[in-house]
Scaffold this motif. Structure first.
Motif, PDB file in Angstrom:
ATOM      1  N   MET A  94       0.824  -1.196   0.000  1.00 12.27           N
ATOM      2  CA  MET A  94       0.000   0.000   0.000  1.00 12.27           C
ATOM      3  C   MET A  94       0.871   1.265   0.000  1.00 12.27           C
ATOM      4  O   MET A  94       0.627   2.176  -0.768  1.00 12.27           O
ATOM      5  N   PHE A  95       1.901   1.309   0.871  1.00 15.78           N
ATOM      6  CA  PHE A  95       2.690   2.527   1.008  1.00 15.78           C
ATOM      7  C   PHE A  95       3.562   2.794  -0.217  1.00 15.78           C
ATOM      8  O   PHE A  95       3.798   3.947  -0.573  1.00 15.78           O
ATOM      9  N   GLY A  96       4.023   1.732  -0.887  1.00 13.60           N
ATOM     10  CA  GLY A  96       4.769   1.912  -2.133  1.00 13.60           C
ATOM     11  C   GLY A  96       3.906   2.551  -3.200  1.00 13.60           C
ATOM     12  O   GLY A  96       4.357   3.436  -3.939  1.00 13.60           O
ATOM     13  N   ASN A  97       2.649   2.108  -3.286  1.00 12.29           N
ATOM     14  CA  ASN A  97       1.718   2.697  -4.252  1.00 12.29           C
ATOM     15  C   ASN A  97       1.402   4.146  -3.909  1.00 12.29           C
ATOM     16  O   ASN A  97       1.299   4.995  -4.804  1.00 12.29           O
ATOM     17  N   ILE A  98       1.250   4.428  -2.639  1.00 16.75           N
ATOM     18  CA  ILE A  98       0.953   5.805  -2.220  1.00 16.75           C
ATOM     19  C   ILE A  98       2.123   6.731  -2.572  1.00 16.75           C
ATOM     20  O   ILE A  98       1.916   7.863  -3.017  1.00 16.75           O
ATOM     21  N   LYS A  99       3.345   6.241  -2.414  1.00 13.99           N
ATOM     22  CA  LYS A  99       4.511   7.046  -2.780  1.00 13.99           C
ATOM     23  C   LYS A  99       4.497   7.354  -4.275  1.00 13.99           C
ATOM     24  O   LYS A  99       4.728   8.500  -4.687  1.00 13.99           O
ATOM     25  N   LYS A 100       4.175   6.357  -5.105  1.00 17.37           N
ATOM     26  CA  LYS A 100       4.065   6.583  -6.553  1.00 17.37           C
ATOM     27  C   LYS A 100       2.944   7.565  -6.875  1.00 17.37           C
ATOM     28  O   LYS A 100       3.086   8.424  -7.743  1.00 17.37           O
ATOM     29  N   ASP A 101       1.800   7.420  -6.172  1.00 18.23           N
ATOM     30  CA  ASP A 101       0.676   8.335  -6.388  1.00 18.23           C
ATOM     31  C   ASP A 101       1.076   9.771  -6.044  1.00 18.23           C
ATOM     32  O   ASP A 101       0.700  10.719  -6.741  1.00 18.23           O
ATOM     33  N   TYR A 102       1.844   9.933  -4.973  1.00 21.38           N
ATOM     34  CA  TYR A 102       2.326  11.256  -4.561  1.00 21.38           C
ATOM     35  C   TYR A 102       3.173  11.880  -5.670  1.00 21.38           C
ATOM     36  O   TYR A 102       2.987  13.042  -6.030  1.00 21.38           O
ATOM     37  N   ILE A 103       4.063  11.089  -6.232  1.00 18.28           N
ATOM     38  CA  ILE A 103       4.908  11.578  -7.326  1.00 18.28           C
ATOM     39  C   ILE A 103       4.057  11.898  -8.554  1.00 18.28           C
ATOM     40  O   ILE A 103       4.237  12.931  -9.197  1.00 18.28           O
ATOM     41  N   ASN A 104       3.096  11.023  -8.885  1.00 14.91           N
ATOM     42  CA  ASN A 104       2.227  11.236 -10.044  1.00 14.91           C
ATOM     43  C   ASN A 104       1.353  12.479  -9.923  1.00 14.91           C
ATOM     44  O   ASN A 104       0.906  13.023 -10.922  1.00 14.91           O
ATOM     45  N   HIS A 105       1.083  12.888  -8.703  1.00 17.76           N
ATOM     46  CA  HIS A 105       0.261  14.078  -8.475  1.00 17.76           C
ATOM     47  C   HIS A 105       1.137  15.274  -8.100  1.00 17.76           C
ATOM     48  O   HIS A 105       0.782  16.095  -7.255  1.00 17.76           O
ATOM     49  N   ASN A 106       2.286  15.355  -8.748  1.00 13.82           N
ATOM     50  CA  ASN A 106       3.218  16.490  -8.651  1.00 13.82           C
ATOM     51  C   ASN A 106       3.702  16.776  -7.234  1.00 13.82           C
ATOM     52  O   ASN A 106       3.960  17.927  -6.883  1.00 13.82           O
ATOM     53  N   LYS A 107       3.787  15.732  -6.421  1.00 17.53           N
ATOM     54  CA  LYS A 107       4.269  15.858  -5.041  1.00 17.53           C
ATOM     55  C   LYS A 107       3.497  16.920  -4.261  1.00 17.53           C
ATOM     56  O   LYS A 107       4.063  17.617  -3.421  1.00 17.53           O
ATOM     57  N   GLU A 108       2.207  17.013  -4.555  1.00 17.33           N
ATOM     58  CA  GLU A 108       1.336  17.961  -3.845  1.00 17.33           C
ATOM     59  C   GLU A 108       0.519  17.183  -2.829  1.00 17.33           C
ATOM     60  O   GLU A 108      -0.472  16.547  -3.165  1.00 17.33           O
ATOM     61  N   PHE A 109       0.946  17.253  -1.583  1.00 16.25           N
ATOM     62  CA  PHE A 109       0.312  16.484  -0.519  1.00 16.25           C
ATOM     63  C   PHE A 109      -1.162  16.834  -0.352  1.00 16.25           C
ATOM     64  O   PHE A 109      -1.990  15.979  -0.041  1.00 16.25           O
ATOM     65  N   LEU A 110      -1.532  18.084  -0.566  1.00 20.76           N
ATOM     66  CA  LEU A 110      -2.914  18.525  -0.378  1.00 20.76           C
ATOM     67  C   LEU A 110      -3.761  18.412  -1.649  1.00 20.76           C
ATOM     68  O   LEU A 110      -4.915  18.828  -1.648  1.00 20.76           O
ATOM     69  N   ASN A 111      -3.217  17.849  -2.702  1.00 27.92           N
ATOM     70  CA  ASN A 111      -3.961  17.640  -3.942  1.00 27.92           C
ATOM     71  C   ASN A 111      -5.104  16.662  -3.683  1.00 27.92           C
ATOM     72  O   ASN A 111      -4.890  15.563  -3.176  1.00 27.92           O
ATOM     73  N   VAL A 112      -6.322  17.045  -4.025  1.00 27.61           N
ATOM     74  CA  VAL A 112      -7.488  16.196  -3.756  1.00 27.61           C
ATOM     75  C   VAL A 112      -7.402  14.887  -4.543  1.00 27.61           C
ATOM     76  O   VAL A 112      -7.804  13.830  -4.048  1.00 27.61           O
ATOM     77  N   GLY A 113      -6.846  14.926  -5.739  1.00 25.20           N
ATOM     78  CA  GLY A 113      -6.650  13.699  -6.515  1.00 25.20           C
ATOM     79  C   GLY A 113      -5.725  12.724  -5.799  1.00 25.20           C
ATOM     80  O   GLY A 113      -5.984  11.517  -5.759  1.00 25.20           O
ATOM     81  N   PHE A 114      -4.663  13.249  -5.204  1.00 24.68           N
ATOM     82  CA  PHE A 114      -3.756  12.398  -4.427  1.00 24.68           C
ATOM     83  C   PHE A 114      -4.470  11.818  -3.211  1.00 24.68           C
ATOM     84  O   PHE A 114      -4.367  10.634  -2.917  1.00 24.68           O
ATOM     85  N   PHE A 115      -5.227  12.654  -2.512  1.00 22.79           N
ATOM     86  CA  PHE A 115      -5.954  12.184  -1.330  1.00 22.79           C
ATOM     87  C   PHE A 115      -6.965  11.102  -1.716  1.00 22.79           C
ATOM     88  O   PHE A 115      -7.130  10.111  -1.004  1.00 22.79           O
ATOM     89  N   ALA A 116      -7.615  11.268  -2.876  1.00 25.07           N
ATOM     90  CA  ALA A 116      -8.553  10.243  -3.356  1.00 25.07           C
ATOM     91  C   ALA A 116      -7.827   8.916  -3.581  1.00 25.07           C
ATOM     92  O   ALA A 116      -8.360   7.843  -3.283  1.00 25.07           O
ATOM     93  N   MET A 117      -6.605   8.988  -4.075  1.00 19.22           N
ATOM     94  CA  MET A 117      -5.830   7.765  -4.301  1.00 19.22           C
ATOM     95  C   MET A 117      -5.428   7.118  -2.972  1.00 19.22           C
ATOM     96  O   MET A 117      -5.437   5.891  -2.847  1.00 19.22           O
ATOM     97  N   VAL A 118      -5.112   7.924  -1.968  1.00 20.62           N
ATOM     98  CA  VAL A 118      -4.787   7.385  -0.645  1.00 20.62           C
ATOM     99  C   VAL A 118      -5.996   6.649  -0.076  1.00 20.62           C
ATOM    100  O   VAL A 118      -5.877   5.531   0.440  1.00 20.62           O
ATOM    101  N   VAL A 119      -7.165   7.255  -0.189  1.00 19.53           N
ATOM    102  CA  VAL A 119      -8.389   6.618   0.311  1.00 19.53           C
ATOM    103  C   VAL A 119      -8.659   5.335  -0.465  1.00 19.53           C
ATOM    104  O   VAL A 119      -9.006   4.302   0.123  1.00 19.53           O
ATOM    105  N   TYR A 120      -8.484   5.368  -1.787  1.00 27.80           N
ATOM    106  CA  TYR A 120      -8.661   4.169  -2.621  1.00 27.80           C
ATOM    107  C   TYR A 120      -7.713   3.061  -2.153  1.00 27.80           C
ATOM    108  O   TYR A 120      -8.128   1.919  -1.957  1.00 27.80           O
ATOM    109  N   ARG A 121      -6.447   3.384  -1.978  1.00 27.02           N
ATOM    110  CA  ARG A 121      -5.447   2.389  -1.548  1.00 27.02           C
ATOM    111  C   ARG A 121      -5.800   1.817  -0.167  1.00 27.02           C
ATOM    112  O   ARG A 121      -5.670   0.623   0.075  1.00 27.02           O
ATOM    113  N   PHE A 122      -6.236   2.679   0.731  1.00 25.20           N
ATOM    114  CA  PHE A 122      -6.636   2.230   2.062  1.00 25.20           C
ATOM    115  C   PHE A 122      -7.820   1.263   1.966  1.00 25.20           C
ATOM    116  O   PHE A 122      -7.844   0.227   2.634  1.00 25.20           O
ATOM    117  N   GLY A 123      -8.795   1.612   1.128  1.00 21.05           N
ATOM    118  CA  GLY A 123      -9.955   0.741   0.943  1.00 21.05           C
ATOM    119  C   GLY A 123      -9.573  -0.628   0.400  1.00 21.05           C
ATOM    120  O   GLY A 123     -10.099  -1.656   0.843  1.00 21.05           O
TER     121      GLY A 123
END
Length: 166
Positions: free
Chosen positions: A1-30
């Motif tokens: 899960m955390f490896g994917n989240i790191k990739k998602d963070y990079i894919n979303h321009n390393k913007e921690f507060l990006n809603v698209g990134f947060f959606a991916m974190v929630v998806y990965r958690f689910g």
């Protein structure tokens, strides 16, 4: 899960507060919580997922954890994004705001299967049990109701399919 989240963070321009990134974190958690075999331990995590999912949904992204995502999935310009839980994505797909991907009819549960390297433009609608090939661009506001072969562009309502120049 955390490896994917790191990739998602990079894919979303390393913007921690990006809603698209947060959606991916929630998806990965689910997705991760499904791996918990003991239902009594899984229940609290499911509750947390549902609360987080509701938060993301209220921000305009409906991406249930039942969706199958390939690697490097990206959400650009979030808002108004609805993806059916039956949808499958390949690798390197991009989804923009206003996109709906899901079933075409209530009585028939069929959702699109989307290939690799698919770029989905703003406001596009992709509906039904169709197959979108690899290396496809779907134009803004296109309504796709039939299969699209590899290396094509889909534009218009209903979408016309144009072969890409090589």
């Amino acid at each position: 899960m955390f490896g994917n989240i790191k990739k998602d963070y990079i894919n979303h321009n390393k913007e921690f507060l990006n809603v698209g990134f947060f959606a991916m974190v929630v998806y990965r958690f689910g997705r991760w919580r499904y791996g918990i075999k003991n239902k009594f331990i899984r229940k609290p995590f499911s509750l947390i997922y549902k609360l987080l999912y509701f938060n993301i949904k209220s921000r305009g992204i409906e991406l249930p954890c039942e969706v199958i995502l390939g690697e490097n999935f990206q959400i650009h310009h979030n808002g108004g994004i609805v993806v059916s839980g039956y949808t499958q994505f390949g690798n390197n797909c991009i989804v923009r705001n206003g996109v709906t991907i899901g079933t075409a009819r209530i009585d028939k549960i069929e959702a699109p299967r989307i290939g690799d390297n698919v770029n989905i433009g703003t406001g596009a609608k992709i509906l039904g049990g169709i197959v979108i090939g690899n290396n496809v661009d779907i134009g803004a506001n296109a309504v796709v109701l039939k299969d699209i072969p590899n290396d094509c562009i889909a534009v218009g309502i209903p979408a016309r399919i144009i072969k890409k120049d090589k």
